[in-house]
Design a protein around this motif. Structure first.
Motif, PDB file in Angstrom:
ATOM      1  N   SER A 170       0.873  -1.121  -0.125  1.00  0.00           N
ATOM      2  CA  SER A 170       0.127   0.099   0.018  1.00  0.00           C
ATOM      3  C   SER A 170       0.726   1.366   0.064  1.00  0.00           C
ATOM      4  O   SER A 170       0.425   2.372   0.149  1.00  0.00           O
ATOM      5  CB  SER A 170      -0.831  -0.031   1.061  1.00  0.00           C
ATOM      6  N   LYS A 171       2.226   0.968  -0.169  1.00  0.00           N
ATOM      7  CA  LYS A 171       3.178   2.268  -0.087  1.00  0.00           C
ATOM      8  C   LYS A 171       3.088   2.893   1.265  1.00  0.00           C
ATOM      9  O   LYS A 171       3.374   4.370   1.163  1.00  0.00           O
ATOM     10  CB  LYS A 171       2.859   2.932  -1.455  1.00  0.00           C
ATOM     11  N   LYS A 172       3.026   2.564   2.229  1.00  0.00           N
ATOM     12  CA  LYS A 172       2.931   2.916   3.428  1.00  0.00           C
ATOM     13  C   LYS A 172       4.114   2.396   4.190  1.00  0.00           C
ATOM     14  O   LYS A 172       4.626   1.329   4.312  1.00  0.00           O
ATOM     15  CB  LYS A 172       1.678   2.557   4.374  1.00  0.00           C
ATOM     16  N   ASP A 173       4.967   3.466   4.870  1.00  0.00           N
ATOM     17  CA  ASP A 173       6.325   3.362   5.614  1.00  0.00           C
ATOM     18  C   ASP A 173       5.716   3.125   6.981  1.00  0.00           C
ATOM     19  O   ASP A 173       5.279   4.088   7.735  1.00  0.00           O
ATOM     20  CB  ASP A 173       7.134   4.320   5.309  1.00  0.00           C
ATOM     21  N   ILE A 174       5.779   2.141   7.866  1.00  0.00           N
ATOM     22  CA  ILE A 174       5.056   2.114   9.065  1.00  0.00           C
ATOM     23  C   ILE A 174       6.203   1.135   9.878  1.00  0.00           C
ATOM     24  O   ILE A 174       7.039   0.625   9.445  1.00  0.00           O
ATOM     25  CB  ILE A 174       3.994   0.940   8.999  1.00  0.00           C
ATOM     26  N   ASP A 175       6.064   1.349  11.220  1.00  0.00           N
ATOM     27  CA  ASP A 175       6.784   0.575  12.208  1.00  0.00           C
ATOM     28  C   ASP A 175       5.711   0.073  12.984  1.00  0.00           C
ATOM     29  O   ASP A 175       4.893   0.881  13.578  1.00  0.00           O
ATOM     30  CB  ASP A 175       7.743   1.450  12.914  1.00  0.00           C
ATOM     31  N   SER A 176       5.934  -1.250  13.391  1.00  0.00           N
ATOM     32  CA  SER A 176       4.721  -1.765  14.025  1.00  0.00           C
ATOM     33  C   SER A 176       5.206  -2.940  15.101  1.00  0.00           C
ATOM     34  O   SER A 176       6.519  -3.431  14.926  1.00  0.00           O
ATOM     35  CB  SER A 176       3.802  -2.469  12.981  1.00  0.00           C
ATOM     36  N   SER A 177       4.419  -3.270  15.960  1.00  0.00           N
ATOM     37  CA  SER A 177       4.663  -4.376  16.989  1.00  0.00           C
ATOM     38  C   SER A 177       3.362  -5.046  17.048  1.00  0.00           C
ATOM     39  O   SER A 177       2.078  -4.378  16.978  1.00  0.00           O
ATOM     40  CB  SER A 177       5.240  -3.843  18.367  1.00  0.00           C
ATOM     41  N   VAL A 178       3.333  -6.356  17.284  1.00  0.00           N
ATOM     42  CA  VAL A 178       2.181  -7.046  17.783  1.00  0.00           C
ATOM     43  C   VAL A 178       2.074  -7.933  19.102  1.00  0.00           C
ATOM     44  O   VAL A 178       3.077  -8.608  18.812  1.00  0.00           O
ATOM     45  CB  VAL A 178       1.539  -8.057  16.420  1.00  0.00           C
ATOM     46  N   THR A 179       1.560  -7.951  19.945  1.00  0.00           N
ATOM     47  CA  THR A 179       1.165  -8.820  21.002  1.00  0.00           C
ATOM     48  C   THR A 179       0.060  -9.461  20.814  1.00  0.00           C
ATOM     49  O   THR A 179      -0.898  -9.115  20.761  1.00  0.00           O
ATOM     50  CB  THR A 179       1.278  -7.691  22.252  1.00  0.00           C
ATOM     51  N   ALA A 180       0.485 -10.734  20.893  1.00  0.00           N
ATOM     52  CA  ALA A 180      -0.784 -11.621  20.772  1.00  0.00           C
ATOM     53  C   ALA A 180      -0.994 -12.230  22.226  1.00  0.00           C
ATOM     54  O   ALA A 180      -0.241 -12.860  22.862  1.00  0.00           O
ATOM     55  CB  ALA A 180      -0.372 -13.184  19.962  1.00  0.00           C
ATOM     56  N   ASP A 181      -2.386 -12.131  22.697  1.00  0.00           N
ATOM     57  CA  ASP A 181      -2.825 -12.535  23.970  1.00  0.00           C
ATOM     58  C   ASP A 181      -3.538 -13.835  23.704  1.00  0.00           C
ATOM     59  O   ASP A 181      -4.723 -13.747  23.056  1.00  0.00           O
ATOM     60  CB  ASP A 181      -3.590 -11.518  24.669  1.00  0.00           C
ATOM     61  N   VAL A 182      -3.073 -15.170  23.873  1.00  0.00           N
ATOM     62  CA  VAL A 182      -3.849 -16.265  23.854  1.00  0.00           C
ATOM     63  C   VAL A 182      -4.338 -16.604  24.973  1.00  0.00           C
ATOM     64  O   VAL A 182      -3.497 -17.011  26.043  1.00  0.00           O
ATOM     65  CB  VAL A 182      -2.972 -17.301  23.017  1.00  0.00           C
ATOM     66  N   SER A 183      -5.812 -16.993  25.148  1.00  0.00           N
ATOM     67  CA  SER A 183      -6.265 -17.293  26.359  1.00  0.00           C
ATOM     68  C   SER A 183      -6.708 -18.800  26.081  1.00  0.00           C
ATOM     69  O   SER A 183      -7.387 -19.254  25.104  1.00  0.00           O
ATOM     70  CB  SER A 183      -7.492 -16.294  26.551  1.00  0.00           C
ATOM     71  N   PHE A 184      -6.380 -19.716  27.393  1.00  0.00           N
ATOM     72  CA  PHE A 184      -6.896 -21.057  27.485  1.00  0.00           C
ATOM     73  C   PHE A 184      -8.127 -21.006  28.226  1.00  0.00           C
ATOM     74  O   PHE A 184      -8.090 -20.237  29.242  1.00  0.00           O
ATOM     75  CB  PHE A 184      -5.820 -21.718  28.072  1.00  0.00           C
ATOM     76  N   MET A 185      -9.290 -21.436  27.916  1.00  0.00           N
ATOM     77  CA  MET A 185     -10.581 -21.300  28.437  1.00  0.00           C
ATOM     78  C   MET A 185     -11.369 -22.379  28.325  1.00  0.00           C
ATOM     79  O   MET A 185     -11.159 -23.375  27.260  1.00  0.00           O
ATOM     80  CB  MET A 185     -11.199 -19.949  28.110  1.00  0.00           C
ATOM     81  N   LYS A 186     -12.233 -22.602  29.448  1.00  0.00           N
ATOM     82  CA  LYS A 186     -13.370 -23.685  29.273  1.00  0.00           C
ATOM     83  C   LYS A 186     -14.280 -23.412  27.886  1.00  0.00           C
ATOM     84  O   LYS A 186     -14.690 -22.278  27.469  1.00  0.00           O
ATOM     85  CB  LYS A 186     -14.117 -23.808  30.382  1.00  0.00           C
TER      86      LYS A 186
END
Length: 139
Positions: free
Chosen positions: A68-84
């Motif tokens: 998309s011709k966008k100059d970005i800096d990014s970070s991703v934090t994934a929160d994975v939950s274990f649940m009933k």
């Protein structure tokens, strides 16, 4: 199956209280159940999944941004939950992806994150199987 670019290999033994090791040796960890009252140190399947999903999603985000011709800096934090899982009295996982994007407006960040969610291999694999929530923040 499509054309395979590479295959990763990991072997687990002993389930959630065992050990997991990749063929390269980069992953070589004891596994612990976080809900157990123990001093044993180790990781768990959810932490490993969170690491993979976060890194894959960030790669997809940077790919769609560059297209998309966008100059970005990014970070991703994934929160994975274990649940009933009330549907079968078993268990399930859910994911929240917390995405920070620098270099674009909030609206552009949300558009890029949604596009990344469409192309990310982890998002494709989990689509309609688990709940995935996207939290996007332009920073």
């Amino acid at each position: 199956m499509s054309d395979v670019l590479f295959t990763a290999h990991a072997t687990a033994k002993g389930g959630r209280k065992g050990h997991v090791k990749s063929s390269t040796g980069q992953i070589d960890h004891d596994l612990v159940m976080p809900t157990d009252d123990t001093d044993k140190k180790g990781t768990n399947p959810e932490e490993l999944f969170a690491s993979g999903y976060a890194s894959c999603f960030d790669g997809a985000l940077n790919l769609v941004a560059s297209k998309s011709k966008k100059d970005i800096d990014s970070s991703v934090t994934a929160d994975v939950s274990f649940m009933k899982d009330p549907s079968d009295n078993g268990f399930k996982i859910g994911v929240t992806l917390n995405v920070e994007v620098n270099g674009v407006s909030q609206e552009e960040a949300e558009e890029l994150v949604e596009k990344a969610h469409q192309v990310c291999p982890y998002s494709k694999a989990t689509r309609n199987n688990i709940d995935v929530e996207l939290n996007t923040k332009a920073v």
